[in-house]
Design an enzyme around this catalytic site. Structure first.
Site, mmCIF file in Angstrom:
data_model
loop_
_atom_site.group_PDB
_atom_site.id
_atom_site.type_symbol
_atom_site.label_atom_id
_atom_site.label_comp_id
_atom_site.label_asym_id
_atom_site.label_seq_id
_atom_site.Cartn_x
_atom_site.Cartn_y
_atom_site.Cartn_z
ATOM 1 N N ASP A 55 0.841 -1.188 0.000
ATOM 2 C CA ASP A 55 0.000 0.000 0.000
ATOM 3 C C ASP A 55 0.883 1.247 0.000
ATOM 4 O OD1 ASP A 55 -2.270 -1.544 0.074
ATOM 5 O OD2 ASP A 55 -2.442 -1.489 2.257
ATOM 6 N N ASP A 61 2.345 8.581 7.627
ATOM 7 C CA ASP A 61 2.438 7.167 8.007
ATOM 8 C C ASP A 61 3.804 6.881 8.626
ATOM 9 O OD1 ASP A 61 -0.070 6.018 7.116
ATOM 10 O OD2 ASP A 61 0.627 6.268 5.063
ATOM 11 N N ASP A 102 -1.439 0.071 13.859
ATOM 12 C CA ASP A 102 -1.592 0.771 12.589
ATOM 13 C C ASP A 102 -1.376 2.238 12.945
ATOM 14 O OD1 ASP A 102 -2.287 2.011 10.259
ATOM 15 O OD2 ASP A 102 -4.216 1.010 10.016
#
Length: 335
Positions: A55, A61, A102
């Protein structure tokens, strides 16, 4: 915001987990401030590469992953598994905890000012890093998320209900506002990406067709559909207002086992949902009973109010001929 304790004094956090929870709270607090600054805080939505699962990675991130790994060192966490990394990292050989995370869920929404979040799960650490996470979800000892929205909030469970915190921007602390959050049993909302309708299985299409038929259909009720494309935001709405979330498997390449990850997303959300008196399945099997085959394993995911999740399971339990009859008689998308 230099206070090392990001929680109000009444926060009922188990002593053993407090150092790790304080680290999660501090990083979440700092990320919330940075996200609120938008482009003033840098090009957070810039694509910087791909993660271990293929991804696209955004700058935020990577920033979030590095911040959590750094602050969790020395908090009792031995094994650190991040969706942004290929394998498990050992933070402290003497630690007794395994934490999966996450770091920034919903990062595709960064530039659109939609709520995004952090999802985390804590387990007992075993002697081997990856094996510590390839175990049933019901073995989690804590799970939760931080949502970066109009208010920054943290919802967490330690196995005895769901605690709901809000970040006070004036004090920089997460303040407890509800120590026993529960999902409302009744709601006329469901969340699914309807653009994938043609790829779904017959039971999923039949269920959605019956919802869309409204008061004139077999459900005799009008429904509203929601889709934010941010798991944390979808979860928060359902925990507060009830309803149903569906991300089923479909027949597109790479989607045969769904798209959401067991270890980093589905297991912790499922624990929260069950502790809030809801249910979470892969359409037929309880998520917390499933064992991931690998660190980045995916699964179909359905969760929300118990009666709604059970109805989805019932559609999958019907014989093929009955499902085909339902779909044939009530398929609203047929030409």
């Amino acid at each position: 915001m230099t206070d090392r304790n990001p929680y109000s004094p009444d926060a009922p956090i188990p002593a053993r987990l407090r150092p790790a929870m304080e680290a999660l709270g501090r990083v979440g607090r700092d990320l919330s401030r940075r996200i609120a600054r938008g482009p003033l805080g840098g090009q957070l939505a810039a694509t910087v590469g791909d993660n271990a699962d293929g991804d696209r990675q955004k700058a935020l991130d990577v920033l979030a992953d590095e911040a959590f790994a750094r602050d969790l060192a020395g908090t009792g966490v031995r094994w650190y598994a991040s969706e942004e990394q290929e394998g498990v990292v050992e933070l402290d050989p003497r630690g007794t905890l395994a934490l999966a995370i996450d770091p920034l869920d919903g990062s595709s929404n960064i530039e659109t000012n939609v709520s995004i979040g952090t999802i985390f799960s804590i387990r007992e650490a075993g002697p081997e890093g990856e094996a510590s996470f390839l175990r049933p979800g019901h073995e989690q000892i804590a799970a939760g998320y931080i949502i970066y929205g109009p208010q920054c909030m943290m919802l967490v469970t330690f196995g005895d209900g769901v605690q709901d915190y809000i970040l006070d921007p004036e004090t920089g602390r997460f303040t407890l506002v509800n120590s026993q959050l529960t999902i409302p049993g009744e709601s006329a909302e469901f969340a699914i990406n309807a653009s994938n309708y043609r790829h779904w299985s017959k039971p999923v299409r039949a269920y959605i067709d019956d919802c869309l038929a409204g008061s004139e259909g077999p459900r005799a009720k009008n429904f509203n559909m929601r889709w934010i494309a941010s798991l944390v935001a979808e979860t928060h709405r359902i925990l507060v207002r009830g309803g149903l979330f569906l991300y089923p498997r479909d027949d597109r390449p790479g989607y045969d086992m769904g798209r959401l990850r067991m270890v980093y997303e589905c297991a912790p959300i499922a624990m929260l949902v069950e502790q809030a008196q809801g249910r979470a399945t892969d359409t037929t099997t309880r998520i917390l009973d499933k064992v991931p085959a690998e660190l980045h394993a995916r699964t179909p995911f359905v969760f929300g109010s118990i009666t709604k999740v059970d109805r989805v399971t019932a559609y999958h339990d019907l014989p093929e001929q009955e499902v085909s009859a339902l779909f044939g008689n009530r398929g609203l998308f047929r030409v």
